[in-house]
Design a protein around this motif. Structure first.
Motif, PDB file in Angstrom:
ATOM      1  N   THR A 296     -21.440  14.151  -5.514  1.00 48.45           N
ATOM      2  CA  THR A 296     -21.210  13.897  -6.790  1.00 48.45           C
ATOM      3  C   THR A 296     -20.140  12.572  -6.905  1.00 48.45           C
ATOM      4  O   THR A 296     -20.142  11.973  -7.909  1.00 48.45           O
ATOM      5  CB  THR A 296     -20.670  14.909  -7.653  1.00 48.45           C
TER       6      THR A 296
ATOM      7  N   ALA B  92     -20.608  30.188 -16.688  1.00 48.72           N
ATOM      8  CA  ALA B  92     -21.041  29.571 -17.483  1.00 48.72           C
ATOM      9  C   ALA B  92     -20.705  30.180 -18.850  1.00 48.72           C
ATOM     10  O   ALA B  92     -21.598  30.701 -19.624  1.00 48.72           O
ATOM     11  CB  ALA B  92     -22.596  29.177 -17.522  1.00 48.72           C
TER      12      ALA B  92
ATOM     13  N   GLU C 137     -18.596  22.265 -18.404  1.00 50.72           N
ATOM     14  CA  GLU C 137     -19.661  21.167 -17.891  1.00 50.72           C
ATOM     15  C   GLU C 137     -20.014  21.649 -16.499  1.00 50.72           C
ATOM     16  O   GLU C 137     -21.131  21.600 -16.279  1.00 50.72           O
ATOM     17  CB  GLU C 137     -19.007  20.066 -17.992  1.00 50.72           C
ATOM     18  N   SER C 138     -18.992  22.231 -15.573  1.00 53.90           N
ATOM     19  CA  SER C 138     -19.428  22.252 -14.377  1.00 53.90           C
ATOM     20  C   SER C 138     -18.261  23.157 -13.782  1.00 53.90           C
ATOM     21  O   SER C 138     -17.013  23.080 -14.258  1.00 53.90           O
ATOM     22  CB  SER C 138     -19.471  21.347 -13.583  1.00 53.90           C
ATOM     23  N   ARG C 139     -18.584  24.121 -12.892  1.00 57.23           N
ATOM     24  CA  ARG C 139     -17.803  24.805 -12.030  1.00 57.23           C
ATOM     25  C   ARG C 139     -17.925  24.969 -10.834  1.00 57.23           C
ATOM     26  O   ARG C 139     -18.959  25.611 -10.280  1.00 57.23           O
ATOM     27  CB  ARG C 139     -17.772  26.509 -12.851  1.00 57.23           C
ATOM     28  N   ASP C 140     -17.056  24.377 -10.063  1.00 58.63           N
ATOM     29  CA  ASP C 140     -17.382  24.170  -8.570  1.00 58.63           C
ATOM     30  C   ASP C 140     -16.049  25.178  -8.128  1.00 58.63           C
ATOM     31  O   ASP C 140     -15.065  24.720  -7.759  1.00 58.63           O
ATOM     32  CB  ASP C 140     -17.083  22.847  -8.186  1.00 58.63           C
TER      33      ASP C 140
ATOM     34  N   THR D 144     -13.214  22.920 -12.317  1.00 55.90           N
ATOM     35  CA  THR D 144     -13.916  23.475 -13.291  1.00 55.90           C
ATOM     36  C   THR D 144     -13.639  22.132 -14.352  1.00 55.90           C
ATOM     37  O   THR D 144     -12.333  22.052 -14.668  1.00 55.90           O
ATOM     38  CB  THR D 144     -13.542  24.795 -13.565  1.00 55.90           C
TER      39      THR D 144
ATOM     40  N   SER E 134     -10.031  18.928 -16.560  1.00 57.50           N
ATOM     41  CA  SER E 134     -10.401  19.507 -15.463  1.00 57.50           C
ATOM     42  C   SER E 134      -9.330  20.382 -14.875  1.00 57.50           C
ATOM     43  O   SER E 134      -8.030  20.304 -14.862  1.00 57.50           O
ATOM     44  CB  SER E 134     -10.913  18.668 -14.354  1.00 57.50           C
TER      45      SER E 134
END
Lengths: 317, 604
Positions: A174, B241, B251-254, B259, B284
């Motif tokens: 990414t 989510a 939007e995204s969660r790694d 996050t 973030s």
């Protein structure tokens, strides 16, 4: 040869069985109840809620029932689901393994880049000040724990110089390779320090022996340059031990980056393991520990088999 | 950062890493929430005004300890910089959030930082500590506080486009009843039903009077509003989510890494000038468990803000700031107070003289110094910090101060008593197992206490350290009828939430941690119950004072210092200090290093 392979595989299965049983047993014996972790510190303890959670998790079953149930699932690749995050353990591992593997790989590459010239120099200048200086440096590298190196690197390159981020892991998929390398270089360097020391010692001692071989004397008598002799004729035969150790250390690093991953907040296998331990997420602890042990044991078995391929004496034993 | 500060910091980090080696969970603390219930709230139709202005005029006694250092940051309007839209910030948290489901995932400070980005609460606390409508437009109760009516704001939608209605709240209830984090809260609140009595009107019915019910609507388990349809369809997936009505959309969660939330363009909230919130494009959150690395991340610009619940980190951050580093600190002196408890079910701690003796030998100043909190953490005397509206000078004065001779005298009384409860011979020393989680600073602090106790030659101290979960379990005693296997046990007390529920939980049986039973405990429990049945501030304050005085008399617990927390930011980050509730009043600020991100903006 077939006999050797079968014997090694039987030993592999036995070892893995012991590893799973011990891991499962030790985590089960740990004091503290995972229900506490799920409920948190301050949650009102309603015995009915506690009983329900314990029943849901199967904690009411005897140890042996839980073990074989888990083992049966593990054979099919199902290491269970986290009690805390609800994530599948195998998914957790597969998501994090590339990160840890990258760190391990980078650290070994970095270690070799420095270890080879240091080891070669030490052998070539055996007993001289260059050898003594490199030996002293190697001793220091072996003595300083990698997290101290990590803390120093953060202070120097992030806080003082501002060249690299202190944490905030970037994924190549990414964020791109460059961003990824910027976040990987410090933790990999911290891990590489000890590896470099070990590798350079091995290369030095092997090369000291190699340099006494007749074919090296022959090469010298032909008037070949020292650099050519060292790197073309002496290095390769002096690298067998280090190559073996590289393989084993790579396996060990997959489970041995825990502290560095925690220090740099790197989302690898070790970081998850530490989080799981602090959360008493036993299923994840078991899964990751067994996975790491399996990788280690399998790599060792492969090394054993390769020895057998290379060395006929082992085949005949 | 000064050289000496850097050296000290490096040394502390090295020691911490060696000793802790990954035991990340904050020892004994970090402030979980879930159960605790929050504060006072008026029963009548609510505005953001408190029932009564809390004791601002209360003489600021031991606040004289301020001389030791600036222990908190005042919550004020940040009107010095022009608000601007856009930009992104990253925030370093002390731990990864295990999940983002308010009903299921136990939530502590890091978790709250994320959850308030994605969820709104029905009720929030304003700067005075009073409860104010937030996603609720108003709330009120019947005369005996058994039925509460909440009217929701109109025109609010969840992140998935579903409109917020009364039925949305009703649909949350079955999930909350079954949730690991919320089931106990539902039970302790006495909530029996949730009904939609209008499009936007929700009626909560309780089994018993509960004047403080709005406080339950100000915390995650019951107060955070989530989209029940999505939660029911995929409860596990919801953790990664989440769908709320909050200022940011996930939007995204790694997990374990980052996050990311982005601006909710349809957010209902606005600032007091009518500008739509939030200001930021995205935010973030990065879990950075190592305290030193987290601070370094702020100092190096890797993150724009960071939280800490450790006084050692606050000290290092102050040193860095004073040494010229471009950071700002928002510090908060919480009600949460360190210390510990005695297991009163076992000898010799069943005897008041022993408890009195041991507490008289607890030098809070030295313990706080060992914890690295001098000038940062104020000594505790009760469940409230000097800034709390509930704080009592009477209790502060009554709490036993360090007095070696008095301690020895009390212990001697017990030791020389032929009827001593531990069955030992007259004159024999008492045995104390002093247990704390293996946090290096806690161990150092306990060594101070150990040395003092052993200096009396009347106490044999054994120090033990178990990881946090084991430590909790030893006190909880799920295997021995909740009696526990502890004796003198490190613990933390109180929170920013309403004291009633916390005190009731402390005294609740069978899981009463100090095993404090009998007439005094019953009296304290009755007073706590009474405090939950009225919304009159003065009455409640008096009741809490009485309870604290009973604790002073009976000493089931002891204190070290209050928990100092902080959020550090780059100077370009504004709006954390001085966010607002919808009425336009200031919100409560940043207790427990929990930020509210909707009004945060970047200058320059």
């Amino acid at each position: 040869m077939l006999k050797v392979v079968v014997a090694r595989l039987v030993r592999l299965v036995g070892t893995l069985f012991a590893v799973t049983f011990l891991t499962f047993g030790m985590t089960a014996l740990l004091p503290g109840d995972p229900v506490n972790a799920i409920l948190g510190v301050e949650t009102v303890r309603d015995p009915a809620v506690i009983a329900e959670i314990r029943a849901d998790l199967g904690l009411d079953n005897p140890f042996i029932v839980r073990y074989f149930s888990w083992l049966g699932d593990a054979f099919t690749g199902d290491l269970g689901k986290s009690w805390i995050t609800d994530q599948q353990v195998m998914e957790t591992i597969t998501q994090r393994l590339p990160v840890t593997a990258e760190l391990a790989f980078l650290s070994i590459i970095l270690a070799l880049i420095f270890a080879i010239p240091i080891g070669v120099l030490g052998a070539y200048k055996q007993g001289k000040w260059q050898d003594n200086a490199s030996s002293a440096g190697v001793q220091v590298a072996l003595s300083v724990p990698n997290f101290i190196v990590g803390i120093f690197l953060i202070w120097l390159f992030a806080v003082k110089l501002g060249w690299l981020p202190a944490s905030n892991w970037s994924r190549p998929s990414t964020d791109g390779i460059w961003a990824n390398l910027k976040t990987a270089i410090m933790p990999a360097s911290a891990l590489a320090m000890t590896q470099m020391a070990i590798f350079s010692r091995l290369i030095r001692s092997d090369m000291v022996s190699t340099l006494q071989e007749n074919y090296i004397l022959a090469a010298r008598s032909k008037g070949l340059s020292d650099r050519f002799i060292l790197f073309r004729h002496a290095l390769r035969p002096s690298s067998l031990s280090v190559m073996t150790i590289v393989g084993i250390n790579f396996g060990a690093l997959l489970g041995g980056t825990v502290i560095i991953e925690t220090l740099f907040a790197i989302p690898g296998v070790g970081f998850r393991l530490i989080n799981a331990i602090s959360q008493r997420d036993i299923i994840v602890i078991q899964g990751i520990t067994v996975f790491i042990a399996t990788v280690y044991v399998v790599i060792n078995t492969i090394v054993d088999l390769l020895y057998a391929v290379v060395d006929p004496r082992i085949r005949r034993r | 950062m000064g050289v000496s500060a850097m050296r000290r910091k490096g040394l502390h980090r090295a020691i911490a890493f060696l000793a802790a080696a990954g035991l990340i969970a904050s020892a004994c603390g970090g402030g979980g929430d879930s159960t605790s219930e929050p504060a006072d709230s008026p029963a009548e139709e609510t505005t953001s005004e408190p029932a009564e202005e809390p004791a601002a005029e209360e003489p600021a006694v031991e606040a004289g300890d301020e001389a030791e250092g600036d222990v908190d940051t005042e919550v004020v309007e940040d009107d010095t910089v022009q608000v601007s839209y856009g930009g992104s910030i990253s925030v370093g948290l002390e731990a990864e959030v295990t999940g983002l489901r308010p009903w299921e995932d136990n939530c502590s400070s890091p978790c709250y930082n994320m959850m308030v980005a994605v969820y709104d609460k029905l009720v929030e606390q304003d700067v005075t500590g009073a409860y104010a409508p937030y996603l609720a437009e108003s709330f009120s109760s019947n005369d005996d506080y058994t039925v509460w009516t909440v009217t929701l704001r109109s025109g609010v939608t969840f992140h998935n486009g579903v409109a917020l209605t009364a039925q949305s709240i009703v649909d949350m209830f079955p999930i909350q009843q079954a949730g690991a984090a919320s089931a106990g809260v539902v039970a302790s609140s006495g909530l029996t039903s949730v009904e939609a009595t209008g499009d936007l009107e929700v009626t909560y019915t309780l089994s018993a009077p509960k004047a403080i019910f709005p406080s339950y609507l100000a915390r995650a388990p019951l107060g955070m509003v989530f989209e029940a349809g999505a939660a029911a369809a995929d409860p596990d997936g919801f953790s990664m989510a989440p769908v709320g009505t909050g200022p940011f959309v996930i939007e995204s969660r790694d997990l374990d890494n980052k996050t990311v939330f982005v601006r909710n363009a349809d957010y209902w909230g606005s600032d007091p000038d009518g500008n739509q919130l939030p200001y930021l494009d995205s935010i973030s959150f990065l879990p950075i468990p190592d305290e030193g690395t987290r601070l370094d991340a702020l100092l190096s610009g890797t993150v724009d803000a960071m939280q800490t619940l450790r006084q050692g980190t606050i000290r290092d951050a102050r040193d860095a700031r004073d040494g010229g580093a471009a950071i700002e600190l928002l510090e908060s002196q919480g009600n949460n107070v360190g210390g510990g408890m005695f297991n009163m079910a076992i000898a010799p701690f069943d005897d008041l003289r022993v408890r009195q003796g041991l507490i008289s030998l607890n030098s809070q100043e030295q313990v706080i110094e060992a914890l690295g909190g001098t000038g940062i953490s104020l000594p505790g005397t009760q469940w409230f910090s000097a800034d709390s509206p509930w704080w009592s000078q009477k209790v502060a004065e009554a709490w036993p101060k360090f007095n070696f001779d008095a301690g020895v005298e009390k212990l001697n009384e017990y030791i020389n008593d032929a009827a001593r409860s531990d069955g030992k011979a007259v004159g024999e020393s008492i045995d104390v197992e002093l247990s704390c989680p293996p946090d290096p600073t806690l161990i150092a602090a306990m060594q101070v206490l150990q040395q003092t106790l052993e200096a009396t030659e009347l106490v044999n101290v054994t120090m033990t350290n178990y990881d946090q979960q084991t430590h909790i379990n030893n006190a909880l005693g799920m295997d021995n009828g909740f009696q526990g296997v502890h004796s003198m046990h490190c613990w933390r007390w109180s929170s920013e939430d309403d004291p009633t529920a916390g005190i009731l939980a402390f005294l609740s049986e069978p899981t009463n941690f100090p095993n404090w039973t009998g007439e005094y405990a019953d009296e304290a429990k009755a007073l706590a119950a009474e405090s939950g049945a009225t919304d009159d501030f003065a009455t409640r304050k008096a009741l809490f004072e009485e309870i604290m005085m009973i604790i002073v008399d009976q000493l089931p617990i002891w204190y070290s210092g209050h928990t100092a927390t902080a959020i550090g930011t780059s100077p370009a980050v504004h709006g954390l200090n001085g966010w607002h509730v919808p009425s336009g009043d200031l919100g409560i600020g940043f207790p427990s290093a929990e930020g509210r991100w909707s009004e945060v903006f970047i200058s320059g």
